[in-house]
Design a protein around this motif. Sequence first.
Motif, PDB file in Angstrom:
ATOM      1  N   TYR A  15     -42.668  31.926  73.451  1.00  0.00           N
ATOM      2  CA  TYR A  15     -42.124  32.039  72.097  1.00  0.00           C
ATOM      3  C   TYR A  15     -42.816  33.169  71.327  1.00  0.00           C
ATOM      4  N   VAL A  19     -40.814  36.560  70.111  1.00  0.00           N
ATOM      5  CA  VAL A  19     -40.718  36.920  68.688  1.00  0.00           C
ATOM      6  C   VAL A  19     -41.311  38.312  68.484  1.00  0.00           C
ATOM      7  N   ALA A  24     -34.532  38.029  69.336  1.00  0.00           N
ATOM      8  CA  ALA A  24     -34.098  36.820  68.633  1.00  0.00           C
ATOM      9  C   ALA A  24     -33.248  35.925  69.526  1.00  0.00           C
ATOM     10  N   VAL A  27     -35.413  33.946  71.816  1.00  0.00           N
ATOM     11  CA  VAL A  27     -36.174  32.939  71.067  1.00  0.00           C
ATOM     12  C   VAL A  27     -35.286  31.732  70.794  1.00  0.00           C
ATOM     13  N   TYR A  56     -34.277  33.647  63.022  1.00  0.00           N
ATOM     14  CA  TYR A  56     -34.979  34.558  63.929  1.00  0.00           C
ATOM     15  C   TYR A  56     -34.387  35.960  63.934  1.00  0.00           C
ATOM     16  N   CYS A  60     -37.003  38.844  63.366  1.00  0.00           N
ATOM     17  CA  CYS A  60     -37.146  39.901  64.369  1.00  0.00           C
ATOM     18  C   CYS A  60     -36.744  41.264  63.789  1.00  0.00           C
TER      19      CYS A  60
END
Length: 127
Positions: A15, A19, A24, A27, A56, A60
């Motif tokens: 994870y 990231v 994204a 993730v 995310y 990101c």
Amino acid sequence: MMPTSAEMKAVMTKYASLVSAGDAEAVVALYADNATIEDPVGSPAQSGREAIAKFYQGACASGVKINVLSGPYGSFGNSAAMVAEVLVEVPGLGPSRIELVEVMEFDAQGKISAMRAYWGQEDMKPV
């Protein structure tokens, strides 16, 4: 059957890498469909795949980097935690560092079912 402590730790490490790489989509793939995110704890929870994807994509796109400072630590249950620093550009503050604790819960398939990030305004410092 619940994931092992080693499996949960591996997901948390992956994870942080994903990231930091700005991926994204990858993730979001770590999360269960009905997962929740509370970042920071006390803020409105993001719930479900669409909300998590939006969260995310924004993170990101802003160039967030996560460096694990300690852990991840497993448990005898379905949770794991790590101490990390988040490096991010904060509007009005510039490059910033947030030291925090992330706690994740996992489902039987080893997907993240909940992520809670513990940090407050005083933990956000200019770099």
